[in-house]
Write a protein that holds these residues in place. Structure first.
Motif, PDB file in Angstrom:
ATOM      1  N   LYS A  33       1.095  -2.042  36.160  1.00 21.11           N
ATOM      2  CA  LYS A  33       0.516  -2.956  35.186  1.00 21.11           C
ATOM      3  C   LYS A  33       0.468  -2.292  33.812  1.00 21.11           C
ATOM      4  O   LYS A  33       0.805  -2.898  32.796  1.00 21.11           O
ATOM      5  N   SER A  34       0.077  -1.022  33.766  1.00 16.72           N
ATOM      6  CA  SER A  34      -0.012  -0.326  32.477  1.00 16.72           C
ATOM      7  C   SER A  34       1.367  -0.174  31.847  1.00 16.72           C
ATOM      8  O   SER A  34       1.509  -0.294  30.624  1.00 16.72           O
ATOM      9  N   LYS A  35       2.398   0.085  32.654  1.00 19.76           N
ATOM     10  CA  LYS A  35       3.758   0.218  32.131  1.00 19.76           C
ATOM     11  C   LYS A  35       4.236  -1.097  31.523  1.00 19.76           C
ATOM     12  O   LYS A  35       4.756  -1.137  30.414  1.00 19.76           O
ATOM     13  N   VAL A  36       4.065  -2.177  32.253  1.00 22.33           N
ATOM     14  CA  VAL A  36       4.502  -3.495  31.784  1.00 22.33           C
ATOM     15  C   VAL A  36       3.682  -3.924  30.570  1.00 22.33           C
ATOM     16  O   VAL A  36       4.229  -4.416  29.575  1.00 22.33           O
ATOM     17  N   LYS A  37       2.373  -3.725  30.638  1.00 25.89           N
ATOM     18  CA  LYS A  37       1.508  -4.113  29.524  1.00 25.89           C
ATOM     19  C   LYS A  37       1.884  -3.352  28.256  1.00 25.89           C
ATOM     20  O   LYS A  37       1.955  -3.936  27.170  1.00 25.89           O
ATOM     21  N   GLN A  38       2.168  -2.060  28.363  1.00 26.86           N
ATOM     22  CA  GLN A  38       2.552  -1.267  27.203  1.00 26.86           C
ATOM     23  C   GLN A  38       3.847  -1.791  26.585  1.00 26.86           C
ATOM     24  O   GLN A  38       3.976  -1.868  25.366  1.00 26.86           O
ATOM     25  N   GLU A  39       4.802  -2.170  27.414  1.00 25.96           N
ATOM     26  CA  GLU A  39       6.053  -2.705  26.894  1.00 25.96           C
ATOM     27  C   GLU A  39       5.821  -4.022  26.151  1.00 25.96           C
ATOM     28  O   GLU A  39       6.392  -4.252  25.092  1.00 25.96           O
ATOM     29  N   TRP A  40       4.977  -4.887  26.699  1.00 24.59           N
ATOM     30  CA  TRP A  40       4.657  -6.144  26.022  1.00 24.59           C
ATOM     31  C   TRP A  40       3.922  -5.876  24.720  1.00 24.59           C
ATOM     32  O   TRP A  40       4.236  -6.462  23.681  1.00 24.59           O
ATOM     33  N   LEU A  41       2.931  -4.980  24.750  1.00 23.18           N
ATOM     34  CA  LEU A  41       2.152  -4.694  23.544  1.00 23.18           C
ATOM     35  C   LEU A  41       2.997  -4.041  22.454  1.00 23.18           C
ATOM     36  O   LEU A  41       2.746  -4.240  21.262  1.00 23.18           O
ATOM     37  N   SER A  42       3.998  -3.276  22.841  1.00 24.64           N
ATOM     38  CA  SER A  42       4.844  -2.589  21.856  1.00 24.64           C
ATOM     39  C   SER A  42       5.842  -3.528  21.187  1.00 24.64           C
ATOM     40  O   SER A  42       6.488  -3.150  20.219  1.00 24.64           O
ATOM     41  N   GLY A  43       5.971  -4.741  21.711  1.00 24.26           N
ATOM     42  CA  GLY A  43       6.890  -5.709  21.124  1.00 24.26           C
ATOM     43  C   GLY A  43       8.278  -5.691  21.726  1.00 24.26           C
ATOM     44  O   GLY A  43       9.189  -6.326  21.198  1.00 24.26           O
ATOM     45  N   LYS A  44       8.446  -5.009  22.834  1.00 21.40           N
ATOM     46  CA  LYS A  44       9.763  -4.919  23.464  1.00 21.40           C
ATOM     47  C   LYS A  44      10.336  -6.292  23.798  1.00 21.40           C
ATOM     48  O   LYS A  44      11.542  -6.488  23.762  1.00 21.40           O
ATOM     49  N   TYR A  45       9.484  -7.243  24.103  1.00 25.71           N
ATOM     50  CA  TYR A  45       9.946  -8.568  24.507  1.00 25.71           C
ATOM     51  C   TYR A  45       9.642  -9.633  23.453  1.00 25.71           C
ATOM     52  O   TYR A  45       9.593 -10.815  23.749  1.00 25.71           O
ATOM     53  N   SER A  46       9.460  -9.233  22.211  1.00 25.92           N
ATOM     54  CA  SER A  46       9.079 -10.172  21.158  1.00 25.92           C
ATOM     55  C   SER A  46      10.154 -11.201  20.816  1.00 25.92           C
ATOM     56  O   SER A  46       9.839 -12.333  20.488  1.00 25.92           O
ATOM     57  N   ASN A  47      11.390 -10.811  20.857  1.00 24.96           N
ATOM     58  CA  ASN A  47      12.464 -11.708  20.406  1.00 24.96           C
ATOM     59  C   ASN A  47      13.497 -11.979  21.491  1.00 24.96           C
ATOM     60  O   ASN A  47      14.696 -11.858  21.258  1.00 24.96           O
ATOM     61  N   ILE A  48      13.048 -12.399  22.631  1.00 25.58           N
ATOM     62  CA  ILE A  48      13.987 -12.707  23.701  1.00 25.58           C
ATOM     63  C   ILE A  48      14.408 -14.177  23.585  1.00 25.58           C
ATOM     64  O   ILE A  48      13.595 -15.033  23.245  1.00 25.58           O
ATOM     65  N   PRO A  49      15.669 -14.484  23.850  1.00 20.47           N
ATOM     66  CA  PRO A  49      16.124 -15.864  23.711  1.00 20.47           C
ATOM     67  C   PRO A  49      15.660 -16.787  24.847  1.00 20.47           C
ATOM     68  O   PRO A  49      15.494 -17.983  24.646  1.00 20.47           O
ATOM     69  N   SER A  50      15.452 -16.238  26.043  1.00 21.46           N
ATOM     70  CA  SER A  50      15.016 -17.072  27.174  1.00 21.46           C
ATOM     71  C   SER A  50      14.380 -16.194  28.249  1.00 21.46           C
ATOM     72  O   SER A  50      14.531 -14.969  28.241  1.00 21.46           O
ATOM     73  N   GLN A  51      13.718 -16.860  29.189  1.00 24.40           N
ATOM     74  CA  GLN A  51      13.076 -16.139  30.295  1.00 24.40           C
ATOM     75  C   GLN A  51      14.108 -15.355  31.101  1.00 24.40           C
ATOM     76  O   GLN A  51      13.833 -14.258  31.572  1.00 24.40           O
ATOM     77  N   SER A  52      15.298 -15.895  31.238  1.00 24.47           N
ATOM     78  CA  SER A  52      16.322 -15.203  32.024  1.00 24.47           C
ATOM     79  C   SER A  52      16.776 -13.902  31.359  1.00 24.47           C
ATOM     80  O   SER A  52      17.398 -13.063  32.003  1.00 24.47           O
ATOM     81  N   SER A  53      16.449 -13.720  30.081  1.00 21.27           N
ATOM     82  CA  SER A  53      16.806 -12.491  29.373  1.00 21.27           C
ATOM     83  C   SER A  53      15.829 -11.342  29.647  1.00 21.27           C
ATOM     84  O   SER A  53      16.107 -10.206  29.289  1.00 21.27           O
ATOM     85  N   LEU A  54      14.699 -11.651  30.247  1.00 23.36           N
ATOM     86  CA  LEU A  54      13.716 -10.618  30.552  1.00 23.36           C
ATOM     87  C   LEU A  54      14.212  -9.720  31.676  1.00 23.36           C
ATOM     88  O   LEU A  54      14.747 -10.216  32.671  1.00 23.36           O
ATOM     89  N   PRO A  55      14.045  -8.418  31.544  1.00 18.04           N
ATOM     90  CA  PRO A  55      14.395  -7.529  32.662  1.00 18.04           C
ATOM     91  C   PRO A  55      13.513  -7.833  33.879  1.00 18.04           C
ATOM     92  O   PRO A  55      12.420  -8.372  33.744  1.00 18.04           O
ATOM     93  N   GLU A  56      13.995  -7.458  35.035  1.00 17.91           N
ATOM     94  CA  GLU A  56      13.296  -7.755  36.288  1.00 17.91           C
ATOM     95  C   GLU A  56      11.866  -7.214  36.305  1.00 17.91           C
ATOM     96  O   GLU A  56      10.961  -7.862  36.782  1.00 17.91           O
ATOM     97  N   LYS A  57      11.632  -6.033  35.778  1.00 17.07           N
ATOM     98  CA  LYS A  57      10.300  -5.421  35.831  1.00 17.07           C
ATOM     99  C   LYS A  57       9.474  -5.693  34.573  1.00 17.07           C
ATOM    100  O   LYS A  57       8.636  -4.906  34.193  1.00 17.07           O
ATOM    101  N   SER A  58       9.694  -6.828  33.935  1.00 11.85           N
ATOM    102  CA  SER A  58       8.943  -7.142  32.719  1.00 11.85           C
ATOM    103  C   SER A  58       7.680  -7.954  33.015  1.00 11.85           C
ATOM    104  O   SER A  58       6.888  -8.195  32.116  1.00 11.85           O
ATOM    105  N   MET A  59       7.522  -8.380  34.241  1.00 13.20           N
ATOM    106  CA  MET A  59       6.364  -9.189  34.599  1.00 13.20           C
ATOM    107  C   MET A  59       5.549  -8.473  35.676  1.00 13.20           C
ATOM    108  O   MET A  59       6.079  -7.730  36.490  1.00 13.20           O
ATOM    109  N   TYR A  60       4.258  -8.725  35.617  1.00 13.69           N
ATOM    110  CA  TYR A  60       3.323  -8.165  36.588  1.00 13.69           C
ATOM    111  C   TYR A  60       2.099  -9.061  36.553  1.00 13.69           C
ATOM    112  O   TYR A  60       1.742  -9.543  35.484  1.00 13.69           O
TER     113      TYR A  60
END
Length: 77
Positions: A33-60
């Motif tokens: 959870k901390s790994k995924v949360k840190q990636e979200w908070l850092s903006g890693k997923y800020s500009n994705i074009p669609s849900q299918s563009s998210l890496p597999e381990k981007s959700m928790y």
């Protein structure tokens, strides 16, 4: 590892410790959870074009307060 995870998931870890979980169980419950949360908070997923563009381990599974933190960080960007 516990202190690194706590830097991102302080509320969650303090809650688990307050509920009597050992550090080992607390880490197991919050590490990914901390790994995924840190990636979200850092903006890693800020500009994705669609849900299918998210890496597999981007959700928790995260609670409403955690998603609120992530959304607030997005609004500040």
């Amino acid at each position: 590892h516990c202190l690194v995870a706590r830097a991102v998931c302080q509320r969650e870890i303090d809650g688990d410790r307050g509920n009597g979980y050992s550090w080992k169980i607390t880490l197991l419950r919050n590490y990914w959870k901390s790994k995924v949360k840190q990636e979200w908070l850092s903006g890693k997923y800020s500009n994705i074009p669609s849900q299918s563009s998210l890496p597999e381990k981007s959700m928790y599974p995260m609670d409403v307060d955690t998603w609120g933190e992530i959304l607030e960080a997005e609004l500040e960007r």
